[in-house]
Design a protein around this motif. Structure first.
Motif, PDB file in Angstrom:
ATOM      1  N   PRO A   1       0.833  -1.222   0.000  1.00 35.04           N
ATOM      2  CA  PRO A   1       0.000   0.000   0.000  1.00 35.04           C
ATOM      3  C   PRO A   1       0.864   1.268   0.000  1.00 35.04           C
ATOM      4  O   PRO A   1       1.898   1.306   0.664  1.00 35.04           O
ATOM      5  CB  PRO A   1      -0.790  -0.127   1.296  1.00 35.04           C
ATOM      6  CG  PRO A   1      -0.005  -1.060   2.155  1.00 35.04           C
ATOM      7  CD  PRO A   1       0.726  -1.979   1.235  1.00 35.04           C
TER       8      PRO A   1
ATOM      9  N   LYS B   1      -0.175   4.154   1.151  1.00 30.93           N
ATOM     10  CA  LYS B   1      -0.421   4.828   2.445  1.00 30.93           C
ATOM     11  C   LYS B   1      -0.613   3.774   3.527  1.00 30.93           C
ATOM     12  O   LYS B   1      -1.158   2.712   3.256  1.00 30.93           O
ATOM     13  CB  LYS B   1      -1.708   5.643   2.358  1.00 30.93           C
ATOM     14  CG  LYS B   1      -1.559   6.933   1.612  1.00 30.93           C
ATOM     15  CD  LYS B   1      -2.811   7.748   1.878  1.00 30.93           C
ATOM     16  CE  LYS B   1      -2.750   9.024   1.069  1.00 30.93           C
ATOM     17  NZ  LYS B   1      -4.080   9.568   0.850  1.00 30.93           N
TER      18      LYS B   1
ATOM     19  N   GLU C   1      -2.089   1.619   6.484  1.00 28.54           N
ATOM     20  CA  GLU C   1      -3.475   1.160   6.640  1.00 28.54           C
ATOM     21  C   GLU C   1      -3.844   1.050   8.124  1.00 28.54           C
ATOM     22  O   GLU C   1      -2.962   0.922   8.972  1.00 28.54           O
ATOM     23  CB  GLU C   1      -3.628  -0.227   5.995  1.00 28.54           C
ATOM     24  CG  GLU C   1      -3.407  -0.215   4.503  1.00 28.54           C
ATOM     25  CD  GLU C   1      -3.655  -1.593   3.913  1.00 28.54           C
ATOM     26  OE1 GLU C   1      -4.812  -2.062   3.982  1.00 28.54           O
ATOM     27  OE2 GLU C   1      -2.699  -2.210   3.421  1.00 28.54           O
TER      28      GLU C   1
ATOM     29  N   ALA D   1      -7.548  -3.362  10.014  1.00 28.83           N
ATOM     30  CA  ALA D   1      -7.636  -3.976   8.678  1.00 28.83           C
ATOM     31  C   ALA D   1      -6.538  -5.035   8.530  1.00 28.83           C
ATOM     32  O   ALA D   1      -6.763  -6.103   7.953  1.00 28.83           O
ATOM     33  CB  ALA D   1      -7.498  -2.908   7.602  1.00 28.83           C
TER      34      ALA D   1
END
Ligand code: PLP
Length: 480
Positions: free
Chosen positions: A47, A49, A51, A55
């Motif tokens: 990712p 950004k 998380e 999650a």
């Protein structure tokens, strides 16, 4: 994540771990997935950004856990134990948080000193000869924690190779070191772990793999005749790797016979690999199995197999630490420190430079269980292995194929290999029990190892029931 969030998430993680371990028994022991199962479940890229933590943990549950083989499951009886315990996990957590890299004494003095002291403690607890301890000022020996038994065997073979080449060079100083390699020969038995073969591959030396006796034990005469033959052919025997507790059937090589044979050849380094069974020597009644250890130049055992310490923690002791380090020393200025001559710098005792603070977890385990607690744990496993053996012997369809001396029982149906393979495949596919096979002295066998920390009679009885049930099914299918 800042420290306040870490405090919250850390507590949640402990909760998660406790829940995982409490509910383990209800899960399949082996993963029921196909190769490549995970790729379609995860994004193609990391990712961009960060998380949310929740999650990530949701994905642990839904995507990672289904692909886990549960080595701490009460029905896991494969391989040897992957040591673990709460004190060990906590010790490793602290080590991770301290996050020091103990390649030299100066890089973190306690990291080095605790390792030396705890290895002395453990050497005394298993009654190794005093020459292996570092505590006596006059002693040349000492202990070190390596990442694995494979590394222990590799570094001792490297040390022995260096010694042998030095001796050959005295007679032939103008020859390149590498030109001596084709003459060097190491020995082990067919029952030795494959890491001996790997070490010889890396060291670029010959390995003679010798037949043990009918009990799987390498004997002195067999070794002696191989050595004589090789010497007569101009080869230089330099390393013998023996095993106390072989992987396939937990056989014990005969050190009483092998030791004096090695002594006849000044260049031979005798290594003893007790990766699993060596831990049993914490119990005095098991020590007859290590008779002859006084002949060894080095010995290893893995608390991360059978002493409740989580991976990685493989203890290696050498009789002469200078012989070990002389194969491994490189000393650039940026790693030197003012107290170099007065202290141990463990980077010279192994292959990697960087080293974790692994002694902490061994120290936590030894202190919180005490020697008597650890003895109780080992004795319970041995007792349960004998219970398993007795129950299996009662069922006349089976034969026991090893001498059950520690926590491993080898058995097979008195049928052909195919039927035994089918039996094991069906048991493993059921997810109710997990074992692995081995080929010992040419026979396909099933290995049953007692693994769980607090294993009970009921765990053994359950395993026997599952095996007998599947045996009936397999036999019916074949003979109907
Ligand atoms: N030696 C023996 C007797 C073993 O049983 C094993 C593994 O089970 C090894 C060496 C290799 O151990 P490691 O995984 O620590 O390299």
């Amino acid at each position: 994540m800042n420290i306040d969030e870490f405090q919250v998430r850390g507590k949640e993680m402990i909760e998660y771990i406790c829940e995982y371990l409490r509910t383990l028994e209800g899960k399949r022991v082996t993963a029921n997935v196909d190769p490549g199962y995970l790729r379609p479940l995860l994004p193609k890229e990391a990712p961009a950004k960060g998380e949310p933590w929740d999650a990530i943990m949701r994905d642990v549950d839904s995507k990672i856990m289904p692909g886990i083989t549960h080595w701490q499951h009460p029905r896991f009886h494969a391989y040897f134990p992957a040591g673990n315990s709460f004190p060990s996990i906590l010790g490793d957590m602290l080590s991770d948080a301290i996050g020091c890299i103990g390649f030299s004494w100066a890089a973190s003095p306690a990291c080095t000193e605790l390792e030396t002291i705890v290895l002395d403690w453990y050497a005394k607890a298993i009654d190794l000869p005093p020459e292996f301890l570092a505590e006596h000022k006059s002693s040349k020996g000492g202990g070190v924690i390596q990442g694995s038994a494979s590394e222990c065997i590799l570094v001792t073979m490297l040390a022995a190779r260096t010694q042998a080449i030095r001796t050959l060079k005295e007679q032939d100083p103008n020859t390149e070191d590498s030109a001596f390699l084709p003459r060097l020969v190491a020995y082990c038995s067919t029952e030795a772990h494959s890491c001996a073969e790997k070490a010889a591959m890396i060291c670029l030396v010959k390995l003679r793999v010798l037949e043990p006796d009918e009990k799987g034990s390498l004997r002195g005469k067999r070794l002696e005749s191989a050595i004589r033959e090789d010497v007569a052919n101009g080869l230089v025997p330099f390393f013998v790797s023996t095993t106390l507790g072989t992987t396939g059937s937990c056989a014990f090589d005969n050190l009483v016979e092998i030791g004096p044979v090695c002594k006849l050849y000044p260049n031979i380094w005798l290594h003893v690999d007790g990766a699993y069974a060596g831990n049993a020597f914490i119990c005095p009644e098991m020590r007859p199995l290590m008779t002859g250890i006084e002949h060894a130049d080095s010995f290893n055992t893995n608390p991360n197999k059978w002493l409740l310490v989580n991976f990685d923690c493989s203890c290696l002791w050498v009789r002469d630490r200078v012989k070990l380090t002389s194969a491994l020393v490189v000393d650039p200025l940026y790693l030197q420190h003012a107290r170099s001559g007065e202290s141990i710098d463990y980077r010279h005792w192994g292959i990697p430079l960087s080293r974790r603070f692994r002694a902490l977890k061994l120290w936590f385990v030894m202190r919180s269980y005490g020697i008597t607690g650890l003895q109780k744990y080992i004795r319970n496993h041995i007792r349960l292995a004998r219970r398993f053996e007795t129950l299996m012997r009662r069922d006349k369809r089976f034969e026991i194929t090893n001498d059950v001396r520690v926590g491993l029982v080898c058995f097979r149906l008195k049928e052909n290999d195919e039927i035994n393979q089918e039996l094991l495949a069906n048991i493993n596919a059921s997810g109710r029990l997990h074992m692995i096979p081995a080929r010992v002295m040419g026979k396909y066998i099933l290995r049953f190892c007692v693994i769980k920390e607090n294993a009970t009679d009921d765990d053994i009885d359950y395993a026997v029931d599952v095996i007998e049930e599947h045996a009936t099914e397999v036999m019916l299918a074949h003979y109907e």
